[in-house]
Design a protein around this motif. Structure first.
Motif, short mmCIF file in Angstrom:
data_model
loop_
_atom_site.label_atom_id
_atom_site.label_comp_id
_atom_site.label_asym_id
_atom_site.label_seq_id
_atom_site.Cartn_x
_atom_site.Cartn_y
_atom_site.Cartn_z
N TYR A 65 1.05 -1.17 0.00
CA TYR A 65 0.10 0.46 0.33
C TYR A 65 0.05 1.65 -0.26
N VAL A 66 0.66 2.16 -0.67
CA VAL A 66 1.62 3.80 -0.61
C VAL A 66 0.73 4.23 0.13
N PRO A 116 -3.92 3.24 3.84
CA PRO A 116 -4.98 2.81 3.28
C PRO A 116 -6.44 3.41 4.24
N LYS A 117 -7.64 3.92 3.11
CA LYS A 117 -8.48 4.73 3.85
C LYS A 117 -9.11 3.38 3.72
N SER A 155 4.37 8.47 -5.73
CA SER A 155 3.66 9.47 -4.84
C SER A 155 3.13 10.79 -6.58
N GLY A 184 0.30 8.61 -8.42
CA GLY A 184 -0.84 9.00 -7.15
C GLY A 184 -1.73 7.90 -6.76
N VAL A 185 -0.45 6.69 -7.32
CA VAL A 185 -1.51 5.51 -6.66
C VAL A 185 -0.97 4.53 -5.11
N SER A 186 -2.51 4.02 -5.34
CA SER A 186 -3.19 3.61 -3.68
C SER A 186 -2.26 1.95 -3.92
N GLY A 187 -2.27 1.77 -4.26
CA GLY A 187 -1.60 0.40 -3.83
C GLY A 187 -0.86 -0.62 -4.92
#
Length: 410
Positions: free
Chosen positions: A30-31, A34-35, A357, A360-363
């Motif tokens: 995960y970047v 996570p939410k 960053s 803008g990736v989240s995973g």
């Protein structure tokens, strides 16, 4: 989730994620924190932070936030992942973050072992070696942000923590799991630097850490952990991306500079001069257009000789140079992705953090290994494949090998 990892940079996160995935654990990187909750099939979750050189309070806050999220997902063990060369600023943040995580988890004796023998990092008598050289003579003494001039990990760690720092010698590790468990046991809180010179030593340490809530380590220590949960190694499935590619290098390590020199012989390359970057003289559009018109995936690099880097830092300030270069790489990666580039190879921990960053990736889905400590990565939900390489990792032809693997090469 069984194992949760708090990683202090992005390449280190990929490194340990590969080790856990090869050990048979379905793993997601995960970047940031996570939410949303992790999926039910995730057995190892790796939260990648950019905290290695952050202010201490910020690094502690980020790390505790990541730890709390991992615990909410059911993680039974937390690994604070640090670099196999143990580099941070001399004042922190490895010791301080370890303290904070230990207090959150109720641990009072924490094993610390960044060894990674496959990549030439070994610990003997508490000293960190890079192949046959002490850390302080390996080139790491010239790192532009985190120069490592002391190979004694006990001294390095003692400057960063109020806790006592002790040592688990190689003789205890080679004597087996019970010997290590006895060394870990005790009534007084402390951090224990553990010797390791072979993968077998890391497996022994991992088995001895069964049931412990926290360890501070490089990726090597994860070799012995999946088996504690009854999990066996397995192959990692992979479907790559065959679109346009590019190599972005911001590392000044000896290994990366050799890789840059080799790749320049077979592909177009453009050096990004630090003075020009700080002055804002590069056109993002022009760089993107140059990349897209090349028939072979080109190289954009700022991997200068250490003396050149030091001169730029003396002129503009260390942080100003680093921030300007990272911002350019972040913006460049985003623009290239938007323009259809589908394979991006990145060299350097800080550069990798900036690139991820910027994208803008989240995973990231963990694919098979490209080199020791470097997996192929697929951005979740996108046809974009990445390789994030720590500066000193990979062989001389790593860039060629990485671009091939990010495609559908087996």
């Amino acid at each position: 989730m069984k194992i949760g990892v708090v990683a202090d940079d992005f390449t280190g996160a990929s490194d340990i994620a590969l080790t856990l995935a090869e050990g048979g654990m379905p793993t997601v990187q995960y970047v940031g924190v996570p939410k949303q909750a992790a999926g039910p099939d995730v057995q190892a979750g790796v939260v990648a932070l950019k905290s290695r050189t952050a202010p201490v309070n910020e690094a502690i806050s980020q790390s505790l936030h990541a730890c709390d999220w991992l615990l909410e997902q059911g993680a039974e063990q937390i690994i604070f992942k640090v670099c196999s060369t143990f580099d941070s600023t001399d004042a922190g943040n490895i010791g301080q973050v370890t303290e904070a995580l230990a207090e959150r988890l109720g641990e009072d004796r924490v094993v610390v072992c960044p060894a990674f023998p496959e990549n030439g990092r070994s610990i003997y008598q508490g000293y960190l070696f890079v192949k046959d050289q002490l850390l302080s003579e390996s080139g790491m003494q010239n790192h532009p942000l985190t120069p490592m001039t002391d190979p004694d990990l006990r001294r390095v760690l003692a400057r960063q923590t109020q806790w006592p720092v002790e040592h688990i010698p190689l003789s205890a590790v080679m004597s087996g799991v019970d010997s290590v468990a006895e060394a870990i046991a005790g009534d007084q809180r402390c951090m224990l630097i553990a010797d390791a010179v072979r993968d077998e030593d890391l497996v022994t340490l991992g088995r001895a850490l069964k049931g412990r809530r926290l360890m501070t380590a490089g990726s090597g220590l994860a070799l012995g952990l999946p088996a504690n949960f009854g999990i066996a190694p397995s192959d990692i499935p992979w479907v790559g991306s065959n679109g346009a590619g590019v190599v972005l290098s911001g590392s000044c390590s000896i290994a990366t500079r050799e890789q840059v020199a080799n790749y320049r012989r077979v592909a177009p390359a453009q050096e990004l001069d630090a003075d020009e970057v700080v002055a804002g003289n590069y056109s993002l559009q022009a760089l993107v257009e140059w990349v897209l018109k090349q028939e072979v995936p080109p190289l954009l690099f700022s991997s200068a000789d250490p003396d050149v880097v030091k001169a730029a830092q003396a002129k503009h300030g260390r942080q100003a140079v680093a921030s300007a270069i990272e911002e350019l790489f972040a913006n460049l990666a985003a623009a290239l992705s938007q323009s259809g580039v589908r394979r991006i190879v990145v060299a350097g921990g800080e550069t990798s953090g900036a690139v991820v960053s910027g994208l803008g990736v989240s995973g990231l889905e963990i694919g098979p290994r490209i080199a020791a400590g470097v997996p192929a990565l697929k951005v979740v939900g996108q046809p974009l494949a990445l390789a994030l390489k720590s500066g000193n990792f990979g062989g001389p032809d790593f860039f060629v090998e990485a671009l091939e693997r990010l495609g559908n090469a087996s």
